[in-house]
Design an enzyme around this catalytic site. Sequence first.
Site, PDB file in Angstrom:
ATOM      1  CG  HIS A 102     -18.266  21.756  23.808  1.00 38.69           C
ATOM      2  ND1 HIS A 102     -16.896  21.645  23.881  1.00 38.69           N
ATOM      3  CD2 HIS A 102     -18.768  20.714  24.497  1.00 38.69           C
ATOM      4  CE1 HIS A 102     -16.580  20.574  24.583  1.00 38.69           C
ATOM      5  NE2 HIS A 102     -17.697  19.981  24.977  1.00 38.69           N
ATOM      6  CG  HIS A 104     -22.937  19.302  26.505  1.00 38.42           C
ATOM      7  ND1 HIS A 104     -22.757  18.160  25.762  1.00 38.42           N
ATOM      8  CD2 HIS A 104     -21.711  19.627  26.975  1.00 38.42           C
ATOM      9  CE1 HIS A 104     -21.474  17.811  25.790  1.00 38.42           C
ATOM     10  NE2 HIS A 104     -20.816  18.692  26.525  1.00 38.42           N
TER      11      HIS A 104
HETATM   12  P1  AMP Z   1     -17.189  17.313  26.509  1.00 40.68           P
HETATM   13  O1  AMP Z   1     -15.880  17.878  26.026  1.00 40.68           O
HETATM   14  O2  AMP Z   1     -17.050  16.354  27.647  1.00 40.68           O
HETATM   15  O3  AMP Z   1     -18.212  18.376  26.803  1.00 40.68           O
HETATM   16  O4  AMP Z   1     -17.764  16.402  25.366  1.00 40.68           O
HETATM   17  C1  AMP Z   1     -17.589  16.607  23.995  1.00 40.68           C
HETATM   18  C2  AMP Z   1     -18.887  16.324  23.292  1.00 40.68           C
HETATM   19  O5  AMP Z   1     -18.657  16.444  21.909  1.00 40.68           O
HETATM   20  C3  AMP Z   1     -19.450  14.909  23.551  1.00 40.68           C
HETATM   21  O6  AMP Z   1     -20.798  15.017  23.976  1.00 40.68           O
HETATM   22  C4  AMP Z   1     -19.328  14.240  22.184  1.00 40.68           C
HETATM   23  O7  AMP Z   1     -20.378  13.339  21.941  1.00 40.68           O
HETATM   24  C5  AMP Z   1     -19.365  15.421  21.235  1.00 40.68           C
HETATM   25  N1  AMP Z   1     -18.683  15.216  19.959  1.00 40.68           N
HETATM   26  C6  AMP Z   1     -17.454  14.691  19.759  1.00 40.68           C
HETATM   27  N2  AMP Z   1     -17.148  14.701  18.437  1.00 40.68           N
HETATM   28  C7  AMP Z   1     -18.201  15.278  17.804  1.00 40.68           C
HETATM   29  C8  AMP Z   1     -18.507  15.570  16.444  1.00 40.68           C
HETATM   30  N3  AMP Z   1     -17.652  15.304  15.466  1.00 40.68           N
HETATM   31  N4  AMP Z   1     -19.697  16.151  16.146  1.00 40.68           N
HETATM   32  C9  AMP Z   1     -20.579  16.416  17.141  1.00 40.68           C
HETATM   33  N5  AMP Z   1     -20.362  16.165  18.438  1.00 40.68           N
HETATM   34  C10 AMP Z   1     -19.197  15.597  18.772  1.00 40.68           C
END
Ligand code: AMP
Length: 141
Positions: A102, A104
Amino acid sequence: MGYDNDNIFAKILRGEIPSHKICEDDETFAFMDIMPRGPGHSLVIPKKPARNILDVDPASLAAVMRTVQKVGRATMNAFDAPGLTIQQFNETEGGQVVFHLHVHVIPRFAGVALKPPAGPMEDPKVLAENAARISAALEVA
Ligand code: AMP
């Protein structure tokens, strides 16, 4: 490290858990981050399974970045933001928490720092409003 079909973003793609969708195409899906580091923080993911940037198919990565650019521009317009931060983390030590690739997309404003990661969950109403705002900006782009 392999790809876990039961990670939370795989479940979102299968519609097994809800999300606040901004847009999708054949290869990508964009939706709001539920613990935003600032208003308008969203995520862009490939539909094709990939753990992170290390194993993603290059064509799928290119599609993700095309959507990042579109959503980034729309987000800046929607929030009247002068800046944009794009982040992407790989493996636990690299800061990755969810193991489906993903990217951001975070609008930025003068003098406003990013909130810490894993902060409080945003009100679903606010997330829905922000998703609609970015979607509407995509339509006019
Ligand atoms: P990272 O793997 O460190 O890039 O972070 C994972 C991102 O996914 C974080 O910013 C979380 O806030 C976000 N996140 C986790 N669960 C969900 C969800 N169910 N829907 C949307 N965002 C999510």
